[in-house]
Write a protein that holds these residues in place. Structure first.
Motif, PDB file in Angstrom:
ATOM      1  N   THR A  83      -3.643  13.655  -3.228  1.00  0.00           N
ATOM      2  CA  THR A  83      -3.354  12.467  -3.177  1.00  0.00           C
ATOM      3  C   THR A  83      -2.120  12.191  -2.340  1.00  0.00           C
ATOM      4  O   THR A  83      -1.670  13.218  -1.688  1.00  0.00           O
ATOM      5  N   SER A  84      -1.954  10.662  -1.489  1.00  0.00           N
ATOM      6  CA  SER A  84      -1.396  10.412  -0.537  1.00  0.00           C
ATOM      7  C   SER A  84      -0.579   9.114  -1.408  1.00  0.00           C
ATOM      8  O   SER A  84      -1.564   8.057  -1.726  1.00  0.00           O
ATOM      9  N   SER A  85       0.711   8.926  -2.477  1.00  0.00           N
ATOM     10  CA  SER A  85       1.167   8.459  -2.731  1.00  0.00           C
ATOM     11  C   SER A  85       2.799   7.822  -2.081  1.00  0.00           C
ATOM     12  O   SER A  85       2.548   8.240  -1.313  1.00  0.00           O
ATOM     13  N   PRO A  86       2.729   6.774  -2.828  1.00  0.00           N
ATOM     14  CA  PRO A  86       4.796   5.976  -2.185  1.00  0.00           C
ATOM     15  C   PRO A  86       5.397   7.053  -1.850  1.00  0.00           C
ATOM     16  O   PRO A  86       6.133   8.219  -3.363  1.00  0.00           O
ATOM     17  N   PHE A  87       5.615   7.505  -1.381  1.00  0.00           N
ATOM     18  CA  PHE A  87       6.602   8.515  -0.902  1.00  0.00           C
ATOM     19  C   PHE A  87       8.078   8.138  -2.076  1.00  0.00           C
ATOM     20  O   PHE A  87       8.378   8.789  -3.001  1.00  0.00           O
ATOM     21  N   ARG A  88       8.791   6.458  -1.599  1.00  0.00           N
ATOM     22  CA  ARG A  88      10.067   5.828  -2.637  1.00  0.00           C
ATOM     23  C   ARG A  88       9.561   4.488  -2.674  1.00  0.00           C
ATOM     24  O   ARG A  88       8.940   4.316  -2.250  1.00  0.00           O
ATOM     25  N   PRO A  89      10.149   3.577  -3.865  1.00  0.00           N
ATOM     26  CA  PRO A  89      10.002   2.493  -3.677  1.00  0.00           C
ATOM     27  C   PRO A  89      10.515   1.562  -3.033  1.00  0.00           C
ATOM     28  O   PRO A  89       9.907   0.455  -2.772  1.00  0.00           O
ATOM     29  N   LYS A  90      11.459   1.323  -2.032  1.00  0.00           N
ATOM     30  CA  LYS A  90      11.644   0.478  -1.734  1.00  0.00           C
ATOM     31  C   LYS A  90      11.383   0.090  -0.185  1.00  0.00           C
ATOM     32  O   LYS A  90      10.686   1.053   0.605  1.00  0.00           O
ATOM     33  N   PRO A  91      11.404  -0.922  -0.154  1.00  0.00           N
ATOM     34  CA  PRO A  91      10.297  -1.028   1.292  1.00  0.00           C
ATOM     35  C   PRO A  91      10.803  -0.553   2.271  1.00  0.00           C
ATOM     36  O   PRO A  91       8.973  -0.346   3.041  1.00  0.00           O
ATOM     37  N   ALA A  92      11.780  -0.349   2.792  1.00  0.00           N
ATOM     38  CA  ALA A  92      11.662   0.519   4.288  1.00  0.00           C
ATOM     39  C   ALA A  92      10.788   2.304   4.677  1.00  0.00           C
ATOM     40  O   ALA A  92      10.494   2.330   5.432  1.00  0.00           O
ATOM     41  N   TYR A  93      10.446   2.537   2.996  1.00  0.00           N
ATOM     42  CA  TYR A  93       9.632   3.818   2.756  1.00  0.00           C
ATOM     43  C   TYR A  93       8.655   3.355   3.084  1.00  0.00           C
ATOM     44  O   TYR A  93       7.745   4.119   2.699  1.00  0.00           O
ATOM     45  N   ALA A  94       7.685   1.794   2.833  1.00  0.00           N
ATOM     46  CA  ALA A  94       6.945   1.813   2.955  1.00  0.00           C
ATOM     47  C   ALA A  94       5.510   2.593   3.976  1.00  0.00           C
ATOM     48  O   ALA A  94       4.102   2.850   3.849  1.00  0.00           O
ATOM     49  N   THR A  95       6.139   3.382   5.258  1.00  0.00           N
ATOM     50  CA  THR A  95       5.290   4.061   6.030  1.00  0.00           C
ATOM     51  C   THR A  95       5.623   5.373   6.000  1.00  0.00           C
ATOM     52  O   THR A  95       5.016   6.141   6.198  1.00  0.00           O
ATOM     53  N   SER A  96       5.397   5.963   4.706  1.00  0.00           N
ATOM     54  CA  SER A  96       6.305   7.227   4.035  1.00  0.00           C
ATOM     55  C   SER A  96       5.226   7.734   2.987  1.00  0.00           C
ATOM     56  O   SER A  96       5.066   6.225   2.490  1.00  0.00           O
ATOM     57  N   VAL A  97       4.773   8.791   2.967  1.00  0.00           N
ATOM     58  CA  VAL A  97       3.515   8.696   1.789  1.00  0.00           C
ATOM     59  C   VAL A  97       4.371  10.225   0.897  1.00  0.00           C
ATOM     60  O   VAL A  97       4.501  11.258   1.983  1.00  0.00           O
ATOM     61  N   GLU A  98       3.860  10.464  -0.378  1.00  0.00           N
ATOM     62  CA  GLU A  98       3.973  11.480  -0.581  1.00  0.00           C
ATOM     63  C   GLU A  98       2.115  12.566  -0.574  1.00  0.00           C
ATOM     64  O   GLU A  98       1.768  11.916  -1.829  1.00  0.00           O
ATOM     65  N   THR A  99       2.261  13.901  -0.671  1.00  0.00           N
ATOM     66  CA  THR A  99       1.074  14.324  -0.324  1.00  0.00           C
ATOM     67  C   THR A  99       1.595  15.177  -1.566  1.00  0.00           C
ATOM     68  O   THR A  99       2.064  15.993  -1.464  1.00  0.00           O
ATOM     69  N   THR A 100      -0.097  15.234  -2.268  1.00  0.00           N
ATOM     70  CA  THR A 100      -0.420  16.449  -2.688  1.00  0.00           C
ATOM     71  C   THR A 100      -1.723  17.101  -3.360  1.00  0.00           C
ATOM     72  O   THR A 100      -2.375  16.156  -2.536  1.00  0.00           O
ATOM     73  N   VAL A 101      -1.530  18.404  -3.139  1.00  0.00           N
ATOM     74  CA  VAL A 101      -2.963  18.938  -3.506  1.00  0.00           C
ATOM     75  C   VAL A 101      -3.095  19.405  -4.813  1.00  0.00           C
ATOM     76  O   VAL A 101      -2.069  20.581  -4.921  1.00  0.00           O
TER      77      VAL A 101
END
Length: 179
Positions: A83-101
Motif C-alpha cells: 500500500t501507499s497511504s497518506p503519510f500525515r493528515p495535514k495538507p502540506a504532507y499531500a505529496t508524501s506517502v507511507e508504504t507498507t508490504v
C-alpha cells in the motif's frame, strides 16, 4: 513458488477483503511487525480498504497466486499486498506517502515483496508524490533489505516505540525520494 506460476499483480478489490484481513491478522497476532494487537474482522477493515483507488497516490496492490500460465484475475490465493497511504493528515504532507508490504505466511523469501514494491513504485511514478516513508519494527532483516534494495535510506530509530507481546520494540524509519 510451489503451485504458483507467475504471480499476478493487480489493484486490491472489495472481494479481496477476507484474504487481506486474514493475512494482516497473521501479523497482528503472531508478530510485532504491526502494533495492532487485536485481530480484525473483514467488516472492521472496510474503512481501511475504502481509502485506496486504482489511480492517485493511495494504492493497494495485491500479488495473487495464479496456478496457471495464462494468469487470470480474481479468485486466487493472495501472496501479499503493498500500500501507499497518506503519510500525515495535514495538507502540506499531500505529496508524501507511507508504504507498507505484507507477504503471506509461507510466501516470504520468494520475491513477492520485490514484485509488490516494483508494481507500487511503477504505479506511483506518474503521481504527484515527492517522498515515500516506511516504518520497520526491529529486528526485521527481510524488511530492512527490501527497503534498502528499493533506495530507501534509514532516517533514524525511535527506541521502544511500542509495547507488544510483553516487550518494547524499536522502529526504524526510512525515506525514499520519488519526485
Amino acid at each position: 513458488m510451489p503451485g504458483t506460476t507467475n504471480p499476478q499483480l493487480r489493484p486490491g478489490t472489495p472481494d479481496d477483503l477476507p484474504q487481506l484481513t486474514a493475512l494482516y491478522n497473521h501479523y497482528v497476532t503472531q508478530t510485532p511487525v504491526t502494533f495492532d494487537t487485536v485481530a480484525f474482522s473483514p467488516e472492521q477493515r472496510q474503512t481501511w480498504l475504502s481509502h485506496y483507488a486504482d489511480h492517485g497516490p493511495h494504492r493497494l496492490l495485491v500479488a495473487e497466486e495464479t496456478g496457471g500460465e495464462d494468469g487470470g484475475e480474481g479468485g486466487g490465493r493472495l501472496l501479499g499486498y503493498a500500500t501507499s497511504s497518506p503519510f500525515r493528515p495535514k495538507p502540506a504532507y499531500a505529496t508524501s506517502v507511507e508504504t507498507t508490504v505484507y507477504v503471506a505466511p509461507g510466501a516470504g523469501g520468494r520475491g513477492v515483496g520485490t514484485l509488490l514494491y516494483e508494481g507500487l513504485f511503477a504505479a506511483l511514478a506518474g503521481e504527484d508524490v515527492h517522498r515515500a516513508y516506511a516504518g520497520v519494527t526491529l529486528p526485521n532483516e527481510a524488511s530492512v533489505r527490501l527497503h534498502e534494495r528499493f533506495g530507501f535510506r534509514r532516517c533514524g530509530v525511535f527506541g521502544q516505540t511500542g509495547r507488544k507481546f510483553g516487550r518494547y520494540w524499536d522502529v526504524a524509519f526510512y525515506e525514499k525520494p520519488l519526485g
